[in-house]
Design a protein around this motif. Structure first.
Motif, PDB file in Angstrom:
ATOM      1  N   ASP A 185       0.827  -1.209   0.000  1.00  0.00           N
ATOM      2  CA  ASP A 185       0.000   0.000   0.000  1.00  0.00           C
ATOM      3  C   ASP A 185       0.862   1.260   0.000  1.00  0.00           C
ATOM      4  OD1 ASP A 185      -2.331  -1.448  -0.051  1.00  0.00           O
ATOM      5  OD2 ASP A 185      -2.712  -1.279   2.104  1.00  0.00           O
ATOM      6  N   ALA A 186       1.962   1.229   0.758  1.00  0.00           N
ATOM      7  CA  ALA A 186       2.860   2.394   0.812  1.00  0.00           C
ATOM      8  C   ALA A 186       3.455   2.668  -0.562  1.00  0.00           C
ATOM      9  CB  ALA A 186       3.961   2.165   1.844  1.00  0.00           C
TER      10      ALA A 186
ATOM     11  N   ALA B 295      12.147   3.761  -7.924  1.00  0.00           N
ATOM     12  CA  ALA B 295      10.796   4.329  -7.813  1.00  0.00           C
ATOM     13  C   ALA B 295      10.064   3.753  -6.613  1.00  0.00           C
ATOM     14  CB  ALA B 295      10.010   4.052  -9.091  1.00  0.00           C
ATOM     15  N   TYR B 296      10.165   2.444  -6.411  1.00  0.00           N
ATOM     16  CA  TYR B 296       9.494   1.814  -5.272  1.00  0.00           C
ATOM     17  C   TYR B 296      10.098   2.285  -3.950  1.00  0.00           C
ATOM     18  CZ  TYR B 296       7.827  -1.452  -8.894  1.00  0.00           C
ATOM     19  OH  TYR B 296       7.255  -2.008 -10.017  1.00  0.00           O
ATOM     20  N   ALA B 297      11.417   2.396  -3.903  1.00  0.00           N
ATOM     21  CA  ALA B 297      12.075   2.845  -2.673  1.00  0.00           C
ATOM     22  C   ALA B 297      11.709   4.294  -2.362  1.00  0.00           C
ATOM     23  CB  ALA B 297      13.591   2.689  -2.801  1.00  0.00           C
TER      24      ALA B 297
ATOM     25  N   GLU C 171       9.151   8.450   0.654  1.00  0.00           N
ATOM     26  CA  GLU C 171       8.428   9.719   0.603  1.00  0.00           C
ATOM     27  C   GLU C 171       7.134   9.650   1.417  1.00  0.00           C
ATOM     28  OE1 GLU C 171      10.209  11.095  -3.751  1.00  0.00           O
ATOM     29  OE2 GLU C 171       8.145  10.332  -3.603  1.00  0.00           O
ATOM     30  N   GLN C 172       6.490   8.502   1.436  1.00  0.00           N
ATOM     31  CA  GLN C 172       5.348   8.320   2.324  1.00  0.00           C
ATOM     32  C   GLN C 172       5.770   8.478   3.785  1.00  0.00           C
ATOM     33  OE1 GLN C 172       2.778   8.942   0.350  1.00  0.00           O
ATOM     34  NE2 GLN C 172       1.640   7.476   1.597  1.00  0.00           N
ATOM     35  N   ASN C 173       6.906   7.895   4.112  1.00  0.00           N
ATOM     36  CA  ASN C 173       7.418   8.017   5.477  1.00  0.00           C
ATOM     37  C   ASN C 173       7.689   9.474   5.830  1.00  0.00           C
ATOM     38  OD1 ASN C 173       8.802   6.969   7.995  1.00  0.00           O
ATOM     39  ND2 ASN C 173      10.523   8.001   7.021  1.00  0.00           N
TER      40      ASN C 173
ATOM     41  N   PRO D 143      10.815  -3.246   0.990  1.00  0.00           N
ATOM     42  CA  PRO D 143       9.642  -3.302   0.119  1.00  0.00           C
ATOM     43  C   PRO D 143       9.986  -3.123  -1.360  1.00  0.00           C
ATOM     44  CG  PRO D 143       9.215  -1.887   2.000  1.00  0.00           C
ATOM     45  CD  PRO D 143      10.675  -2.208   2.030  1.00  0.00           C
ATOM     46  N   ALA D 144      10.960  -2.252  -1.655  1.00  0.00           N
ATOM     47  CA  ALA D 144      11.327  -2.003  -3.047  1.00  0.00           C
ATOM     48  C   ALA D 144      11.883  -3.257  -3.703  1.00  0.00           C
ATOM     49  CB  ALA D 144      12.365  -0.870  -3.118  1.00  0.00           C
TER      50      ALA D 144
END
Length: 397
Positions: A167-168, A212-214, A219-221, A240-241
């Protein structure tokens, strides 16, 4: 070692040590002293020096929003047990209750006179050497050792963890604009994800997507979104990335992913137990270095590498982050933190590829490099341990 539930925590960014930990400490102290007339909280060490950038003041104020509470930033008093120290006072008409709490990394808090939660200790073995020997004798994978120690219920928890991680990434890839904090940090995840090169090679595409995933999670954090400590908020984008990239590229199932999460969790737990995952204690090597090691071990599990190869991948990841400083500009988890998550994710993939070829030639054990990392972190000047008094934090204007 503790349950993986104490390593992988779902929380709000931007910092597990500076927001999740202090929030939990303040909330517990308030509940224990709900009849007090007023309160006082003093932040010391790294909690004081980067507390405003990490929004420690905001989360503490939220806890005590319905009562009187004085919040003090003490920049000068040395810390004894841990650089993330806070002192809490509850004032009654006839007495004062006082204690200290230490935010030791990953959102975990220890109060003065206490030790880590003994009920959380579920792993009897505390080194990779011991665990690998145990698994080898029984022809087990590391994730099977996790199931043996934690019980089958750990899988429900790890499925939830993977869901939050996904989701993040999903939300982070849709966001644009400038992150709060005053230094004008632009969100880049969406741009990286969509901006393909005209003649993009497979290698370039891999790097672009992993980054991009990282960036999306980091950036959400930084914007106080919901993330998973892996092992911390500041390093939450690496694992997660790597997992998302490999799942999309190789069509790994969610079951395979949570097995990889379990393997990564053992690596993170070993570092947390035998060294540190706190940037304030050992620099960014303890956060980003650990996240890189966890991600490379997870990738090794997905590729079904053997124990020696997984160990070597994790060891490489730590070894080549030794001495990495924690120097966040203005105390914000943005520069250089977000970019470091992307670099570490790519490094994790490189480490597992190298380990696949050269594990038989390795000369440094994982346990040795963890011990080395801890000693290196202790040798770092305090300016380079999440105080924003050295490195980029000092030079950037």
């Amino acid at each position: 070692m503790q349950s993986l539930k104490y390593l992988y925590r779902i929380g709000i960014g931007p910092s597990s040590s500076h927001t999740i930990g202090p929030f939990n400490a303040a909330k517990r102290f308030l509940l224990e002293n709900r009849d007090a007339d007023s309160f006082k909280v003093i932040l010391y060490g790294s909690l004081a020096k980067t507390g405003k950038g990490h929004m420690t003041d905001k989360v503490v104020s939220e806890v005590f929003s319905d009562t009187e509470c004085e919040l003090v930033f003490d920049y000068d008093t040395p810390t004894d047990f841990h650089p993330n120290t806070m002192e809490l006072f509850a004032f009654y008409p006839d007495r004062t209750v006082q204690t200290k709490a230490y935010s030791i990394g990953g959102g975990e808090v220890i109060f003065e006179g206490e030790e880590r939660d003994v009920h959380a200790e579920v792993y009897p073995l505390n080194s990779f050497t011991e665990i690998s020997e145990y698994c080898r004798e029984r022809e087990m994978r590391i994730w099977q050792y996790v199931e043996e120690c934690e019980g089958e219920q750990i899988w429900d928890y790890l499925y939830t963890i993977w869901g939050v991680m996904k989701d993040a990434i999903k939300v982070g890839l849709t966001k644009e604009g400038v992150l709060h904090g005053g230094i004008g940090t632009q969100r880049k995840a969406k741009y990286l994800y969509r901006q393909r090169h005209i003649d993009e090679s497979e290698e370039t595409k891999t790097n672009r997507l992993v980054c991009a995933y990282a960036y999306a999670v980091s950036e959400q954090n930084a914007s106080c979104g919901t993330i998973v400590t892996a092992p911390t908020c500041g390093a939450c984008g690496v694992l997660p990335a790597v997992l998302m990239f490999l799942q999309k590229k190789r069509n790994f199932s969610d079951e395979q992913i949570v097995h990889a999460l379990a393997t990564a969790g053992i690596i993170g737990n070993l570092i947390k137990t035998n060294a540190s995952i706190s940037g304030a204690e050992c620099g960014c090597q303890a956060e980003i270095g650990t996240a890189c090691a966890m991600a490379s071990a997870a990738a090794g599990e997905l590729y079904e590498l053997d124990l020696d190869q997984i160990e070597y991948a994790a060891e490489i990841s730590i070894e080549h982050h030794l001495g990495l400083t924690c120097d966040p500009v203005l105390g914000l988890v943005q520069i250089p933190c977000i970019e470091r998550n992307a670099i570490a994710a790519m490094r994790a993939l490189n480490a597992v590829n190298l380990a696949d070829f050269l594990a038989d030639t390795r000369m440094i054990t994982f346990d040795m490099i963890v011990e080395t990392m801890y000693e290196t972190g202790k040798d770092l000047k305090v300016n380079y341990r999440e105080t924003s008094e050295g490195g980029l934090a000092k030079k950037y204007k």
